[in-house]
Design an enzyme around this catalytic site. Structure first.
Site, short mmCIF file in Angstrom:
data_model
loop_
_atom_site.label_atom_id
_atom_site.label_comp_id
_atom_site.label_asym_id
_atom_site.label_seq_id
_atom_site.Cartn_x
_atom_site.Cartn_y
_atom_site.Cartn_z
N ARG A 52 24.10 35.67 70.66
CA ARG A 52 23.10 34.67 70.32
C ARG A 52 23.73 33.71 69.31
NH1 ARG A 52 23.85 35.48 65.66
NH2 ARG A 52 22.05 34.23 65.17
N GLY A 53 22.96 32.69 68.91
CA GLY A 53 23.55 31.65 68.08
C GLY A 53 24.06 30.55 69.01
N ALA A 54 23.71 29.31 68.70
CA ALA A 54 23.96 28.21 69.64
C ALA A 54 25.42 28.11 70.13
CB ALA A 54 23.49 26.89 69.02
N ARG A 89 18.53 30.59 78.08
CA ARG A 89 17.81 30.25 76.83
C ARG A 89 17.67 28.73 76.77
NH1 ARG A 89 19.13 33.18 71.37
NH2 ARG A 89 16.99 32.54 70.95
N GLN A 205 17.40 38.35 62.17
CA GLN A 205 18.84 38.03 62.22
C GLN A 205 19.45 37.90 60.83
OE1 GLN A 205 16.48 36.58 64.07
NE2 GLN A 205 17.26 35.73 65.97
N ASP A 246 20.29 24.51 66.41
CA ASP A 246 20.41 24.77 67.84
C ASP A 246 20.41 23.49 68.65
OD1 ASP A 246 19.42 27.47 66.81
OD2 ASP A 246 20.04 27.86 68.88
N ASN A 256 16.02 24.53 64.46
CA ASN A 256 16.69 25.79 64.10
C ASN A 256 15.63 26.90 64.12
OD1 ASN A 256 19.13 27.17 63.22
ND2 ASN A 256 18.13 27.41 61.25
O1 MRU Z 1 17.68 33.09 68.25
P1 MRU Z 1 19.06 33.00 67.72
O2 MRU Z 1 19.49 34.21 66.97
O3 MRU Z 1 20.04 32.60 68.79
O4 MRU Z 1 18.99 31.81 66.68
C1 MRU Z 1 20.13 31.41 65.99
C2 MRU Z 1 19.86 30.32 65.04
O5 MRU Z 1 18.76 29.88 64.86
C3 MRU Z 1 21.06 29.74 64.34
O6 MRU Z 1 20.70 29.27 63.08
C4 MRU Z 1 21.58 28.57 65.18
O7 MRU Z 1 21.86 28.98 66.48
C5 MRU Z 1 22.76 27.95 64.59
S1 MRU Z 1 24.14 28.99 64.88
C6 MRU Z 1 25.52 28.56 64.20
#
Ligand code: MRU
Length: 364
Positions: A52-54, A89, A205, A246, A256
Site C-alpha cells: 500500500r502507499g501510493a 485501488r 498504518q 495519494d 491523503n
Molecule cells: O491506504 P494506504 O495505506 O495506501 O494510504 C497511504 C497514505 O495515505 C499515504 O500517506 C500516501 O499513500 C502517501 S505514500 C508515500
C-alpha cells in the site's frame, strides 16, 4: 531502509519469474515475504493492502502488468489486465501513471518482445522511485533544517517536533518514503527530532507501520491517538506537520489518508507549517478542485468494526469493537485544499501549492 540491521526494499524482482514483497498486512507483529506470480496475485496484493502507499502501489501495478502478459501478450489480454489492475485501488493516481507508462512502452511492440520490455520498464520505475524519494528527502531536509535553526535561536538543545499521519515512509514506497524521507535525512544530518505518529484508524498504518519503521531506524517517536493532534499543536508540541499524498491536483489540493484534512485545519489555526511530500507522479494534471473531483476510496465497513493486535500470548487476534448490528462508514481518504498547505516537497524542489508554481517546478 533497515529492519534489525538488515537493508530492505518493499518490493523486488526475482529472476524474471516473480516478484517478492514485504507483506504489510502482517506488520508489525510478523515479518513475512509474499510471492506475486500472476495478475490475480498482484491485483489482490494491492486491493487487500499487502502493499500500500501510493508510490508502491504504482510500482506493484507496473510489475503486475508485465507478469500479466508473460504467457499471453495479445492486445486483448494486455488491455483487460490493465483495466483490472487499475481497478484495484481508485485514489492513488500513481497506479494509473505507472500502468500507462508500461502500456505505452510495449503496446507497439511485437507480442514476443512485450513481456521483457514491460519488465524492464517496471524495473526502471522501481529504481526511479528510490531516487525520487531520496531527492524528496534531501529537499525536505532543507525545510526541517530551517525550522530547526529558528527553534534553536529561542531554545538551546531542543528537539524538532514533527507530526505525521498514516504511513508515508519507506513501506509506502520502494525505499526512503516521502514524508518520512526528510526525517531520515535529518537524523543522518544530526538534527535532534521527535516524531508524533498518528495511529491512523481504521487500519492503523501509523501505529503499525510508521512506528515500526521509526523503531527499526532508532528514531525517537510517540504514537498518539488520531484526536491528539489538535491538543499537541495548541500546546506548542508540534513544530511542523509532514504528510504524503495519494493524488495532488494541478492547483495543489492534496488527497491523503482520512484525517489529514483535520490536521491541516489544526495546523493553520495554530500557525504551524503543514508540508506535503510527494513525487511528481502523484500529481493529476487534469484535476483542479480536489474535493469535487478526486475519487475517494470507500473501504469495507468491517475495517471500522474490528481491530487486530497481539494478545498476551503473542498471538495475532481480531476483535470486534462496535456493538452488534451497528453500521459504520469507511471513507479511506480526504482532501486538504491548497490554502491549508504551506508547501509541496517534491523530487524537483519545493513549491507553493498553486498552478503556476507547480507548472514552473515541473516544466522548468
Ligand atoms: O491506504 P494506504 O495505506 O495506501 O494510504 C497511504 C497514505 O495515505 C499515504 O500517506 C500516501 O499513500 C502517501 S505514500 C508515500
Amino acid at each position: 531502509m533497515e529492519i534489525q540491521g538488515k537493508s530492505w526494499q518493499t518490493i523486488w524482482l526475482v529472476n524474471d519469474t516473480h516478484v517478492e514483497v514485504i507483506d504489510q498486512t502482517q506488520l508489525p507483529h510478523n515479518f513475512k515475504i509474499k510471492k506475486l506470480i500472476d495478475v490475480q496475485d498482484f491485483f489482490w496484493a494491492i486491493k487487500n493492502m499487502v502493499v500500500r502507499g501510493a508510490p508502491l502501489i504504482g510500482v506493484t501495478g507496473a510489475y503486475g502488468l508485465a507478469f500479466s502478459i508473460k504467457s499471453d501478450a495479445s492486445d486483448a489480454n494486455l488491455n483487460k489486465n490493465k483495466i483490472l489492475l487499475e481497478s484495484s485501488r481508485p485514489t492513488a493516481v500513481n497506479l494509473k501513471w505507472a500502468l500507462d507508462r508500461v502500456f505505452k512502452k510495449i503496446h507497439n511492440l511485437n507480442q514476443e518482445d512485450r513481456f521483457f520490455a514491460a519488465l524492464k520498464e517496471a524495473q526502471i520505475i522501481e529504481k526511479e522511485d528510490i531516487k525520487m524519494c531520496s531527492e524528496i528527502g534531501e529537499n525536505g531536509l532543507e525545510v526541517l533544517e530551517n525550522i530547526y535553526k529558528e527553534k534553536l535561536k529561542k531554545e538551546t538543545n531542543c528537539s524538532l517536533n514533527i507530526l505525521t499521519h498514516c504511513n508515508a515512509g519507506w513501506l509506502a514506497t520502494v525505499d526512503w518514503g516521502t514524508a518520512l524521507a526528510p526525517i531520515y535525512k535529518a537524523v543522518r544530518h544530526g538534527i535532534k527530532l521527535h516524531v508524533w505518529v498518528d495511529e491512523t484508524r481504521p487500519r492503523n498504518q501509523g501505529a503499525s507501520l510508521t512506528a515500526y519503521e521509526l523503531k527499526s531506524e532508532g528514531i525517537s517517536h510517540s504514537v498518539v491517538v488520531d484526536n491528539a493532534g489538535g491538543f499537541l499543536m495548541q500546546n506548542n508540541m508540534v513544530d511542523v506537520v509532514i504528510v504524503g499524498s495519494d493524488r495532488t491536483t494541478s492547483t495543489g489540493d492534496v488527497c491523503n489518508k482520512i484525517g489529514t484534512y483535520l490536521k491541516a485545519l489544526a495546523a493553520k489555526e495554530n500557525n504551524i507549517p503543514f508540508y506535503v511530500a510527494l513525487p511528481i507522479s502523484t500529481i493529476d494534471w487534469d484535476l483542479e478542485d480536489g474535493v469535487k473531483t478526486i475519487p475517494i476510496e470507500e473501504r469495507s465497513a468491517e475495517e471500522v468494526k474490528y481491530i487486530s493486535g497481539i494478545d498476551i500470548n503473542g498471538e495475532v487476534k481480531k476483535v470486534q469493537i462496535l456493538p452488534k448490528g451497528c453500521n459504520s462508514y469507511n471513507p479511506a481518504f480526504d482532501v486538504t485544499p491548497a490554502k491549508y498547505v504551506t508547501g509541496l516537497i517534491t523530487e524537483k524542489g519545493i513549491c507553493r501549492p498553486d498552478k503556476i508554481s507547480l507548472k514552473s517546478l515541473y516544466f522548468g
